[in-house]
Design a protein around this motif. Structure first.
Motif, PDB file in Angstrom:
ATOM      1  N   ILE A 183       0.830  -1.211   0.000  1.00  0.00           N
ATOM      2  CA  ILE A 183       0.000   0.000   0.000  1.00  0.00           C
ATOM      3  C   ILE A 183       0.863   1.259   0.000  1.00  0.00           C
ATOM      4  CG2 ILE A 183      -1.645   1.325   1.413  1.00  0.00           C
ATOM      5  CD1 ILE A 183      -2.980  -1.348   2.067  1.00  0.00           C
ATOM      6  N   ALA A 184       2.023   1.194   0.644  1.00  0.00           N
ATOM      7  CA  ALA A 184       2.936   2.343   0.640  1.00  0.00           C
ATOM      8  C   ALA A 184       3.439   2.651  -0.770  1.00  0.00           C
ATOM      9  CB  ALA A 184       4.118   2.064   1.572  1.00  0.00           C
ATOM     10  N   ARG A 185       3.450   1.639  -1.639  1.00  0.00           N
ATOM     11  CA  ARG A 185       3.959   1.817  -3.011  1.00  0.00           C
ATOM     12  C   ARG A 185       2.861   1.981  -4.057  1.00  0.00           C
ATOM     13  NH1 ARG A 185       5.817  -2.734  -4.408  1.00  0.00           N
ATOM     14  NH2 ARG A 185       5.731  -3.967  -2.513  1.00  0.00           N
ATOM     15  N   ASN A 186       1.605   1.766  -3.663  1.00  0.00           N
ATOM     16  CA  ASN A 186       0.507   1.800  -4.636  1.00  0.00           C
ATOM     17  C   ASN A 186      -0.580   2.766  -4.166  1.00  0.00           C
ATOM     18  OD1 ASN A 186      -1.690   1.297  -6.328  1.00  0.00           O
ATOM     19  ND2 ASN A 186      -1.364  -0.910  -6.388  1.00  0.00           N
ATOM     20  N   GLN A 187      -0.729   3.884  -4.881  1.00  0.00           N
ATOM     21  CA  GLN A 187      -1.680   4.922  -4.472  1.00  0.00           C
ATOM     22  C   GLN A 187      -3.139   4.484  -4.615  1.00  0.00           C
ATOM     23  OE1 GLN A 187      -0.974   8.886  -5.972  1.00  0.00           O
ATOM     24  NE2 GLN A 187       1.244   8.617  -5.982  1.00  0.00           N
ATOM     25  N   GLN A 188      -3.387   3.400  -5.344  1.00  0.00           N
ATOM     26  CA  GLN A 188      -4.769   2.936  -5.545  1.00  0.00           C
ATOM     27  C   GLN A 188      -5.176   1.797  -4.606  1.00  0.00           C
ATOM     28  OE1 GLN A 188      -4.156   5.636  -7.604  1.00  0.00           O
ATOM     29  NE2 GLN A 188      -3.092   4.150  -8.942  1.00  0.00           N
ATOM     30  N   ALA A 189      -4.254   1.367  -3.750  1.00  0.00           N
ATOM     31  CA  ALA A 189      -4.508   0.170  -2.948  1.00  0.00           C
ATOM     32  C   ALA A 189      -5.251   0.468  -1.650  1.00  0.00           C
ATOM     33  CB  ALA A 189      -3.183  -0.536  -2.632  1.00  0.00           C
ATOM     34  N   ILE A 190      -6.000  -0.529  -1.178  1.00  0.00           N
ATOM     35  CA  ILE A 190      -6.637  -0.505   0.144  1.00  0.00           C
ATOM     36  C   ILE A 190      -6.463  -1.886   0.775  1.00  0.00           C
ATOM     37  CG2 ILE A 190      -8.923  -1.141  -0.784  1.00  0.00           C
ATOM     38  CD1 ILE A 190     -10.155   0.531   1.504  1.00  0.00           C
ATOM     39  N   GLY A 191      -6.231  -1.901   2.079  1.00  0.00           N
ATOM     40  CA  GLY A 191      -6.086  -3.162   2.794  1.00  0.00           C
ATOM     41  C   GLY A 191      -6.380  -2.949   4.262  1.00  0.00           C
ATOM     42  N   TYR A 192      -6.040  -3.913   5.070  1.00  0.00           N
ATOM     43  CA  TYR A 192      -6.267  -3.819   6.519  1.00  0.00           C
ATOM     44  C   TYR A 192      -5.118  -4.496   7.240  1.00  0.00           C
ATOM     45  CZ  TYR A 192      -7.929  -8.561   5.624  1.00  0.00           C
ATOM     46  OH  TYR A 192      -8.014  -9.867   5.215  1.00  0.00           O
ATOM     47  N   LEU A 193      -4.820  -3.994   8.431  1.00  0.00           N
ATOM     48  CA  LEU A 193      -3.769  -4.597   9.235  1.00  0.00           C
ATOM     49  C   LEU A 193      -3.922  -4.172  10.694  1.00  0.00           C
ATOM     50  CD1 LEU A 193      -2.036  -1.872   9.454  1.00  0.00           C
ATOM     51  CD2 LEU A 193      -0.657  -2.795   7.629  1.00  0.00           C
ATOM     52  N   SER A 194      -3.055  -4.713  11.518  1.00  0.00           N
ATOM     53  CA  SER A 194      -3.039  -4.382  12.941  1.00  0.00           C
ATOM     54  C   SER A 194      -2.799  -2.891  13.138  1.00  0.00           C
ATOM     55  CB  SER A 194      -1.929  -5.184  13.624  1.00  0.00           C
ATOM     56  OG  SER A 194      -1.611  -4.650  14.886  1.00  0.00           O
ATOM     57  N   PHE A 195      -3.614  -2.247  13.980  1.00  0.00           N
ATOM     58  CA  PHE A 195      -3.437  -0.820  14.253  1.00  0.00           C
ATOM     59  C   PHE A 195      -2.040  -0.535  14.787  1.00  0.00           C
ATOM     60  CE2 PHE A 195      -3.720   2.626  17.469  1.00  0.00           C
ATOM     61  CZ  PHE A 195      -3.899   3.685  16.590  1.00  0.00           C
ATOM     62  N   GLY A 196      -1.502  -1.455  15.584  1.00  0.00           N
ATOM     63  CA  GLY A 196      -0.164  -1.265  16.134  1.00  0.00           C
ATOM     64  C   GLY A 196       0.938  -1.284  15.096  1.00  0.00           C
ATOM     65  N   SER A 197       0.625  -1.747  13.875  1.00  0.00           N
ATOM     66  CA  SER A 197       1.619  -1.787  12.797  1.00  0.00           C
ATOM     67  C   SER A 197       1.562  -0.557  11.896  1.00  0.00           C
ATOM     68  CB  SER A 197       1.411  -3.046  11.931  1.00  0.00           C
ATOM     69  OG  SER A 197       1.618  -4.217  12.685  1.00  0.00           O
ATOM     70  N   VAL A 198       0.602   0.347  12.143  1.00  0.00           N
ATOM     71  CA  VAL A 198       0.461   1.539  11.298  1.00  0.00           C
ATOM     72  C   VAL A 198       1.611   2.504  11.547  1.00  0.00           C
ATOM     73  CG1 VAL A 198      -0.957   3.585  10.860  1.00  0.00           C
ATOM     74  CG2 VAL A 198      -2.048   1.350  11.165  1.00  0.00           C
ATOM     75  N   ASP A 199       2.186   3.014  10.461  1.00  0.00           N
ATOM     76  CA  ASP A 199       3.203   4.059  10.570  1.00  0.00           C
ATOM     77  C   ASP A 199       2.975   5.089   9.464  1.00  0.00           C
ATOM     78  OD1 ASP A 199       4.290   3.007   8.194  1.00  0.00           O
ATOM     79  OD2 ASP A 199       5.762   1.782   9.277  1.00  0.00           O
ATOM     80  N   SER A 200       3.909   6.001   9.294  1.00  0.00           N
ATOM     81  CA  SER A 200       3.718   7.123   8.365  1.00  0.00           C
ATOM     82  C   SER A 200       3.728   6.705   6.896  1.00  0.00           C
ATOM     83  CB  SER A 200       4.793   8.186   8.609  1.00  0.00           C
ATOM     84  OG  SER A 200       6.085   7.643   8.400  1.00  0.00           O
ATOM     85  N   SER A 201       4.097   5.470   6.594  1.00  0.00           N
ATOM     86  CA  SER A 201       4.142   5.025   5.198  1.00  0.00           C
ATOM     87  C   SER A 201       2.754   4.733   4.638  1.00  0.00           C
ATOM     88  CB  SER A 201       5.026   3.777   5.060  1.00  0.00           C
ATOM     89  OG  SER A 201       4.428   2.658   5.691  1.00  0.00           O
ATOM     90  N   ILE A 202       1.743   4.625   5.528  1.00  0.00           N
ATOM     91  CA  ILE A 202       0.370   4.349   5.114  1.00  0.00           C
ATOM     92  C   ILE A 202      -0.579   5.264   5.893  1.00  0.00           C
ATOM     93  CG2 ILE A 202       0.732   1.955   4.402  1.00  0.00           C
ATOM     94  CD1 ILE A 202      -0.100   1.077   7.166  1.00  0.00           C
ATOM     95  N   LYS A 203      -1.844   5.326   5.468  1.00  0.00           N
ATOM     96  CA  LYS A 203      -2.821   6.186   6.144  1.00  0.00           C
ATOM     97  C   LYS A 203      -4.009   5.356   6.620  1.00  0.00           C
ATOM     98  CE  LYS A 203      -5.570   9.004   3.791  1.00  0.00           C
ATOM     99  NZ  LYS A 203      -6.044  10.167   2.981  1.00  0.00           N
ATOM    100  N   PRO A 204      -4.283   5.354   7.936  1.00  0.00           N
ATOM    101  CA  PRO A 204      -5.472   4.647   8.425  1.00  0.00           C
ATOM    102  C   PRO A 204      -6.733   5.455   8.136  1.00  0.00           C
ATOM    103  CG  PRO A 204      -4.340   5.715  10.247  1.00  0.00           C
ATOM    104  CD  PRO A 204      -3.487   5.946   9.026  1.00  0.00           C
ATOM    105  N   LEU A 205      -7.784   4.779   7.717  1.00  0.00           N
ATOM    106  CA  LEU A 205      -9.057   5.440   7.452  1.00  0.00           C
ATOM    107  C   LEU A 205      -9.946   5.406   8.683  1.00  0.00           C
ATOM    108  CD1 LEU A 205      -9.961   3.905   3.956  1.00  0.00           C
ATOM    109  CD2 LEU A 205      -8.966   6.161   4.403  1.00  0.00           C
ATOM    110  N   SER A 206     -10.725   6.452   8.868  1.00  0.00           N
ATOM    111  CA  SER A 206     -11.800   6.387   9.851  1.00  0.00           C
ATOM    112  C   SER A 206     -12.841   5.406   9.317  1.00  0.00           C
ATOM    113  CB  SER A 206     -12.433   7.760  10.052  1.00  0.00           C
ATOM    114  OG  SER A 206     -11.537   8.644  10.681  1.00  0.00           O
ATOM    115  N   TYR A 207     -13.472   4.687  10.235  1.00  0.00           N
ATOM    116  CA  TYR A 207     -14.505   3.721   9.847  1.00  0.00           C
ATOM    117  C   TYR A 207     -15.837   4.167  10.430  1.00  0.00           C
ATOM    118  CZ  TYR A 207     -17.213  -0.598   9.805  1.00  0.00           C
ATOM    119  OH  TYR A 207     -18.203  -1.528   9.637  1.00  0.00           O
ATOM    120  N   ASN A 208     -16.805   4.423   9.560  1.00  0.00           N
ATOM    121  CA  ASN A 208     -18.105   4.971   9.986  1.00  0.00           C
ATOM    122  C   ASN A 208     -17.924   6.240  10.829  1.00  0.00           C
ATOM    123  OD1 ASN A 208     -19.679   3.090   8.676  1.00  0.00           O
ATOM    124  ND2 ASN A 208     -19.877   1.749  10.457  1.00  0.00           N
TER     125      ASN A 208
END
Length: 273
Positions: free
Chosen positions: A189-214
């Motif tokens: 996802i850090a390399r692909n501007q069109q990608a979406i995925g999911y992962l552990s919140f504790g693994s989120v860093d500045s290379s990706i952007k977490p979305l708000s859900y509802n």
């Protein structure tokens, strides 16, 4: 004399190898849990330099298998365990709680996503970011492998499953790109501007952007309050009988106040006694 000397040398080597093996505790399972387990193991090793904690991130289901076959003394899971997987001969203990974050590339203008939008994206109904308020680009959808605890929890929350002959199976679009670890989701996802995925919140860093859900962001505060709904436990599993002394000592550490502080300091929510 040569024979005796050779025999003695072999014996000493065997004993040394056995001692080394006994000083290693293998912890295997969820790649989500392994992220914080690696950190906990490093802290533990500072005060216990003679004990090696071997952390293997291989998926929650594979961790259960490793525990049952004896290739690991401690298993890790980021999903709930049912009675058909582990019987009463095993102890299952939560050590932390973690959110599942839906993530996109930082350059993606979308900041919030709804449950219906997620459902349509992962079923292959919605195929362009413009349909959910983004740019006119195709959506590259990423998921985890079947053995992943993150995938199990994500599909459970999003109701992306169906029943076939009494079995619950995944119901996502078969064209979704499947990857095997949190790290691979993040890297892709850090390399692909069109990608979406999911992962552990504790693994989120500045290379990706977490979305708000509802409309609710995946923050520690919102996970603790229950306002952010996509949260799951981090579990450790081990046999009630036959644990090595080193494994018992490491499990005691995982339940200590020191370990809870480390867990909280690294973006997770420690299990309270």
């Amino acid at each position: 004399m040569l024979t005796k000397a050779t025999t003695l040398c072999v014996l000493c080597t065997t004993l040394a190898f056995s001692a080394q093996a006994n000083d290693t505790v293998t912890v295997a399972g969820s790649t989500s849990v392994s992220h914080i387990m690696d950190i906990l193991a490093e802290h533990y090793s500072v005060k216990h330099p003679d004990t090696k904690i071997n952390v293997q991130g291989i998926s929650s289901s594979a961790g259960i298998v490793a525990l049952k076959t004896g290739t690991a003394e401690i298993g890790m899971s980021s999903r709930f365990i049912n009675s058909t997987e582990l019987d009463n001969n095993y102890t299952i203990t939560p050590i932390a709680h973690d959110g599942i974050a839906l993530v996109v590339n930082p350059n993606n203008p979308v900041n919030n996503i709804t449950r219906l939008q997620v459902d349509n994206i992962y079923h292959g109904v919605t195929k362009n970011w413009q349909q959910v308020g983004g740019n006119n680009n195709p959506i590259a959808v990423v998921s985890r492998e079947n053995a992943s605890g993150s995938r199990f929890s994500f599909e459970h929350f999003m109701k992306l499953t169906k029943d076939i002959a009494g079995f619950t199976v995944s119901d996502i679009n078969p064209e979704v790109l499947i990857v095997s670890t949190n790290g691979m989701v993040k890297s892709l996802i850090a390399r692909n501007q069109q990608a979406i995925g999911y992962l552990s919140f504790g693994s989120v860093d500045s290379s990706i952007k977490p979305l708000s859900y509802n409309g609710v962001s995946p923050s520690i505060k919102n996970i603790q309050s229950g306002e952010y709904k996509m949260a799951r436990p981090f579990l450790i599993m081990y046999k009630k009988q036959g644990l090595s002394a080193n494994a018992k000592q490491f499990i005691q550490f995982l339940n200590s106040d020191n370990a809870k502080k480390i867990i909280n300091d690294n973006g997770y929510i420690a299990e309270q006694s």
